[in-house]
Write a protein that holds these residues in place. Structure first.
Motif, PDB file in Angstrom:
ATOM      1  N   LYS A   1     -87.340  88.820   4.256  1.00 15.09           N
ATOM      2  CA  LYS A   1     -85.847  89.223   3.966  1.00 15.09           C
ATOM      3  C   LYS A   1     -85.382  87.970   3.676  1.00 15.09           C
ATOM      4  N   HIS A   2     -85.317  87.157   4.921  1.00 14.91           N
ATOM      5  CA  HIS A   2     -84.172  85.155   4.740  1.00 14.91           C
ATOM      6  C   HIS A   2     -85.681  84.806   4.736  1.00 14.91           C
ATOM      7  N   TYR A   3     -85.532  83.589   4.118  1.00 15.07           N
ATOM      8  CA  TYR A   3     -86.622  82.014   3.901  1.00 15.07           C
ATOM      9  C   TYR A   3     -85.713  81.034   3.723  1.00 15.07           C
ATOM     10  N   PHE A   4     -85.422  80.312   4.097  1.00 10.26           N
ATOM     11  CA  PHE A   4     -85.199  78.794   4.280  1.00 10.26           C
ATOM     12  C   PHE A   4     -85.689  77.340   4.796  1.00 10.26           C
ATOM     13  N   ARG A   5     -85.881  76.602   4.236  1.00 12.06           N
ATOM     14  CA  ARG A   5     -86.551  75.549   4.496  1.00 12.06           C
ATOM     15  C   ARG A   5     -85.374  74.459   5.691  1.00 12.06           C
ATOM     16  N   HIS A   6     -86.213  74.529   7.120  1.00  8.84           N
ATOM     17  CA  HIS A   6     -85.959  73.335   8.093  1.00  8.84           C
ATOM     18  C   HIS A   6     -86.258  71.901   7.769  1.00  8.84           C
ATOM     19  N   ASP A   7     -86.003  70.579   7.430  1.00  9.43           N
ATOM     20  CA  ASP A   7     -86.453  69.545   6.771  1.00  9.43           C
ATOM     21  C   ASP A   7     -87.020  68.735   7.715  1.00  9.43           C
ATOM     22  N   TYR A   8     -87.369  69.563   9.106  1.00  6.17           N
ATOM     23  CA  TYR A   8     -87.534  68.496  10.102  1.00  6.17           C
ATOM     24  C   TYR A   8     -88.495  69.041  10.774  1.00  6.17           C
ATOM     25  N   GLY A   9     -89.721  68.648  11.689  1.00  8.74           N
ATOM     26  CA  GLY A   9     -90.555  68.830  12.695  1.00  8.74           C
ATOM     27  C   GLY A   9     -89.930  69.764  13.799  1.00  8.74           C
ATOM     28  N   THR A  10     -90.377  70.518  13.731  1.00 11.10           N
ATOM     29  CA  THR A  10     -89.925  71.696  14.856  1.00 11.10           C
ATOM     30  C   THR A  10     -90.602  71.554  15.980  1.00 11.10           C
ATOM     31  N   ILE A  11     -90.381  72.083  17.299  1.00 12.70           N
ATOM     32  CA  ILE A  11     -90.457  71.127  18.584  1.00 12.70           C
ATOM     33  C   ILE A  11     -90.427  72.564  19.375  1.00 12.70           C
ATOM     34  N   SER A  12     -89.467  73.475  19.000  1.00 13.71           N
ATOM     35  CA  SER A  12     -89.213  74.040  20.361  1.00 13.71           C
ATOM     36  C   SER A  12     -87.733  75.954  19.298  1.00 13.71           C
ATOM     37  N   SER A  13     -87.495  76.343  19.815  1.00 10.68           N
ATOM     38  CA  SER A  13     -87.056  77.958  18.362  1.00 10.68           C
ATOM     39  C   SER A  13     -86.420  78.635  19.614  1.00 10.68           C
ATOM     40  N   ALA A  14     -85.020  79.045  20.077  1.00 11.52           N
ATOM     41  CA  ALA A  14     -84.569  80.582  20.215  1.00 11.52           C
ATOM     42  C   ALA A  14     -83.992  81.318  19.612  1.00 11.52           C
ATOM     43  N   LEU A  15     -83.999  82.505  19.491  1.00  9.57           N
ATOM     44  CA  LEU A  15     -82.486  83.154  19.398  1.00  9.57           C
ATOM     45  C   LEU A  15     -81.525  83.726  19.593  1.00  9.57           C
ATOM     46  N   GLY A  16     -80.721  83.689  20.135  1.00 10.76           N
ATOM     47  CA  GLY A  16     -79.461  84.392  20.212  1.00 10.76           C
ATOM     48  C   GLY A  16     -78.362  84.817  19.189  1.00 10.76           C
ATOM     49  N   ASP A  17     -77.435  85.099  19.723  1.00 11.31           N
ATOM     50  CA  ASP A  17     -75.692  84.894  18.648  1.00 11.31           C
ATOM     51  C   ASP A  17     -75.010  84.717  19.476  1.00 11.31           C
ATOM     52  N   LEU A  18     -74.826  83.463  18.353  1.00  6.44           N
ATOM     53  CA  LEU A  18     -74.325  82.751  18.975  1.00  6.44           C
ATOM     54  C   LEU A  18     -72.576  82.271  18.671  1.00  6.44           C
ATOM     55  N   ASP A  19     -72.388  82.805  17.329  1.00  9.38           N
ATOM     56  CA  ASP A  19     -71.049  82.816  17.049  1.00  9.38           C
ATOM     57  C   ASP A  19     -70.247  84.787  16.997  1.00  9.38           C
ATOM     58  N   SER A  20     -71.162  85.434  18.045  1.00  3.74           N
ATOM     59  CA  SER A  20     -70.631  86.798  18.448  1.00  3.74           C
ATOM     60  C   SER A  20     -70.377  87.859  16.820  1.00  3.74           C
ATOM     61  N   ASP A  21     -70.880  87.334  16.024  1.00  3.79           N
ATOM     62  CA  ASP A  21     -70.811  88.039  15.376  1.00  3.79           C
ATOM     63  C   ASP A  21     -71.614  89.389  15.050  1.00  3.79           C
ATOM     64  N   GLY A  22     -72.661  89.239  15.844  1.00  2.00           N
ATOM     65  CA  GLY A  22     -73.660  90.566  16.250  1.00  2.00           C
ATOM     66  C   GLY A  22     -75.094  90.834  15.821  1.00  2.00           C
ATOM     67  N   VAL A  23     -75.188  89.095  15.142  1.00  2.00           N
ATOM     68  CA  VAL A  23     -76.561  89.011  14.548  1.00  2.00           C
ATOM     69  C   VAL A  23     -76.708  87.791  15.010  1.00  2.00           C
ATOM     70  N   HIS A  24     -78.542  87.950  14.942  1.00  2.00           N
ATOM     71  CA  HIS A  24     -78.877  86.566  15.951  1.00  2.00           C
ATOM     72  C   HIS A  24     -78.845  85.325  14.579  1.00  2.00           C
ATOM     73  N   ASP A  25     -78.688  84.598  15.663  1.00  2.00           N
ATOM     74  CA  ASP A  25     -79.135  83.130  14.917  1.00  2.00           C
ATOM     75  C   ASP A  25     -80.117  82.813  15.340  1.00  2.00           C
ATOM     76  N   VAL A  26     -80.583  81.737  14.698  1.00  2.00           N
ATOM     77  CA  VAL A  26     -82.055  80.745  15.160  1.00  2.00           C
ATOM     78  C   VAL A  26     -81.058  79.049  15.829  1.00  2.00           C
ATOM     79  N   ILE A  27     -81.670  78.457  17.176  1.00  2.00           N
ATOM     80  CA  ILE A  27     -81.590  77.636  17.292  1.00  2.00           C
ATOM     81  C   ILE A  27     -83.216  75.971  17.725  1.00  2.00           C
ATOM     82  N   LEU A  28     -83.174  75.472  16.627  1.00  4.22           N
ATOM     83  CA  LEU A  28     -84.181  74.727  16.448  1.00  4.22           C
ATOM     84  C   LEU A  28     -84.127  73.358  16.714  1.00  4.22           C
TER      85      LEU A  28
END
Length: 568
Positions: free
Chosen positions: A31-58
């Motif tokens: 559905k969505h796909y984007f490049r994150h030009d860094y090596g990922t160590i950890s990730s988490a999901l949560g609605d950071l901007d309170s718009d009712g949709v989850h965001d991803v923290i890397l």
């Protein structure tokens, strides 16, 4: 309404059945796909901007913490001295925070915009950090675990937390949190231990590498050791919960080839699999109130055990790839969980799976889906991102891939197709049920055109049901006329009924009516004929009449001639 009117209705609505057939989508698609030009160590999901949709923290290998919308839009980026580990999103009312630690022995709490709220420094290596509302004040506490088997608890305001008991020097690396208890038990009254605060069941953690004692112990809330198990190999994963529905807690551990279960009295069962275990999942996969355990190995096999450790599959499911992640969750939204397995080629240097694939298996071992990630897998999150009731899968590495769960679409199409089949078989009530289920699902999907098709076919099924009932009445009337000896009337009713049965697809009644038509025709042919009249008897009076008329005309002609003197 007569039979001709009914047939006209049939002709006018029969076009509603003509629906283009399309292939089912794959169970999971990007559905969505984007490049994150860094090596990922950890990730988490949560609605950071309170718009009712989850965001991803890397967390990146360069020490940055980056937050994105799942569409790929960057929310913010913050630089730290070392990569963040153990990322989690902490909620307090409407507020959101991001919690993590790093290898320099710092614990950070930052707000939803990426600004630091506070940090703590410790003189000993940190092993894990988590958050839970330990004292039920609706504000979570921060639990910091250390590699020397101790932990400390802090409030969101950075104060060290104390309650009526002295919670320090618990020999632990991971806590059984209140959120977990809430997921296992509906109320505290059902909680198996006689305590209303957390920290009641203490188990070793498996996140950190390096300083790990392979032995593990169980402690009660006062710090008293209940038992200690000697273990040869480091523990890769633990689980705590009531797996056999006996009101007591059990512990499941994975170390090397060994999957073990323990209770208050010690070991309950142990199974040895073909190769190293890095992950297992626990859940009530057959809805019997007890928990099953699914485990994957580096040799690419997946096993399923019941709560007593017995195999549920005669042979393991082989996927031929290194299994690094196993969980049990309900991906088809039918109330019965499935098994998700993520596998690929493990890269020790990257600490992630290359050429990743994830699979969904049923409790019977049937493979529902196989989805190629087309890239590495560092972390996997399971979340219903679009609130349609079906769990989606987010895969993170130096790419972020949001896989949409398409089982809702698949099931809607299957219900629709089944409704069409049943309608063609003249199973009208069942057809209406299937179209109604499809309509409900298409409504949830927001597919208005499909909803209209379902409504038209429901109308068709209702009309066909009425027509079929009318034809049944005609058929019954034909039987009545046949029994009364009115064969011509019976034949007419049977023929009228047959036309409708054929139109609505009631093949069984078509065959039955054909038999009755044949029987009626036989009876008509066998009826006695009325006595015949000889053709001679018909012609005699005609000839006699002609003779009389001819004689009369001849007589008149003769008299006329004589009167005229034509004869002497």
């Amino acid at each position: 309404m007569n039979i001709k009117q009914l047939l006209c209705i049939l002709v006018s609505i029969s076009f509603l059945l003509v629906v283009p057939v399309s292939a089912e989508p794959e169970p999971f698609t990007i559905k969505h796909y984007f490049r994150h030009d860094y090596g990922t160590i950890s990730s988490a999901l949560g609605d950071l901007d309170s718009d009712g949709v989850h965001d991803v923290i890397l967390s990146t290998d360069t020490g940055e913490l980056r937050a994105y919308k799942l569409s790929g839009e960057t929310l913010w980026s913050t630089k730290f001295d070392a990569p963040a580990r153990g990322l989690s999103v902490v909620r307090k009312g409407s507020e959101r925070y991001v919690l993590f630690y790093n290898d320099k022995n710092f614990v950070y709490l930052i707000d939803s915009s990426g600004n630091e709220k506070w940090h703590l420094y410790f003189t000993k290596p940190i092993n894990s950090v988590s958050a839970s509302d330990l004292d039920s004040d609706k504000s979570p506490e921060v639990i910091v675990g250390f590699k020397d088997a101790t932990f400390m608890v802090y409030t969101l305001t950075k104060n060290q937390w104390q309650n009526k008991n002295d919670f320090y020097r618990f020999y632990t690396l991971k806590l059984y949190t209140a959120e977990f208890a809430a997921s296992e038990y509906e109320t505290w009254d059902d909680y198996p231990l006689g305590v209303k605060i957390d920290l009641s069941w203490i188990f070793p953690d498996v996140i950190a590498s390096g300083e790990r004692d392979p032995n593990f112990s169980l402690y009660d809330p006062s710090g008293k050791k209940l038992w200690e198990i000697e273990n040869v190999y480091p523990i890769e994963q633990t689980y705590s919960g009531d797996i056999n529905n006996d009101g007591k807690m059990e512990v499941i551990t994975a170390s090397y080839k060994y999957l073990q279960a323990f209770g208050l009295e010690g070991e309950l069962w142990k199974n040895i699999v073909d190769s190293y275990i890095y992950s297992f999942g626990v859940g009530d996969i057959n809805r019997d109130g007890k928990k099953e355990v699914a485990v994957g190995t580096v040799d690419g096999n997946v096993y399923l055990y019941d709560s007593k450790g017995y195999k549920l599959w005669n042979t393991p499911q082989s996927i031929g790839k290194d299994v690094r992640y196993v969980t049990i969750d309900d991906f088809t939204a039918d109330g019965t969980p499935e098994i998700l397995v993520a596998a690929g080629n493990w890269s020790s240097s990257k600490q992630m799976i290359d050429d990743g694939v994830f699979y969904i298996f049923t409790s019977d071992g049937e493979k529902l889906s196989e989805t190629k990630v087309n890239g590495p897998i560092k972390t996997i999150s399971i979340m219903d991102i679009d609130s349609d009731g079906y769990k989606d899968i987010i895969v993170c590495s130096n790419y972020v891939s949001v896989f949409k769960n398409n089982f809702l679409t698949i099931f809607a199409m299957r219900h629709y197709a089944e409704g069409e089949k049943l309608l063609l078989r003249a199973q009208f009530d069942d057809s209406i049920k299937e179209f109604s289920k499809a309509k409900e699902m298409y409504t949830k999907l927001g597919d208005n055109e499909a909803v209209k098709r379902c409504e038209k076919n429901i109308m068709t099924a209702v009309e066909y049901k009425a027509l079929n009932a009318e034809a049944m009445n005609k058929f019954a009337k034909g039987n009545e006329e046949l029994n009364n000896g009115n064969y011509e009337a019976a034949l007419q009713n049977f023929n009228d009924a047959r036309k409708v049965f054929e139109k609505v697809g009631n093949k069984a009644m078509v065959a039955t009516t054909d038999a009755m038509i044949s029987e009626t025709n036989t009876k008509i042919l066998a009826m006695p004929k009325a006595p015949g009249i000889s053709p001679l008897l018909i012609w005699i009076p005609i000839i006699a009449l002609i003779a009389v008329v001819g004689a009369a005309l001849g007589f008149i002609f003769f008299r006329k001639k004589r009167n005229n003197g034509d004869y002497l």
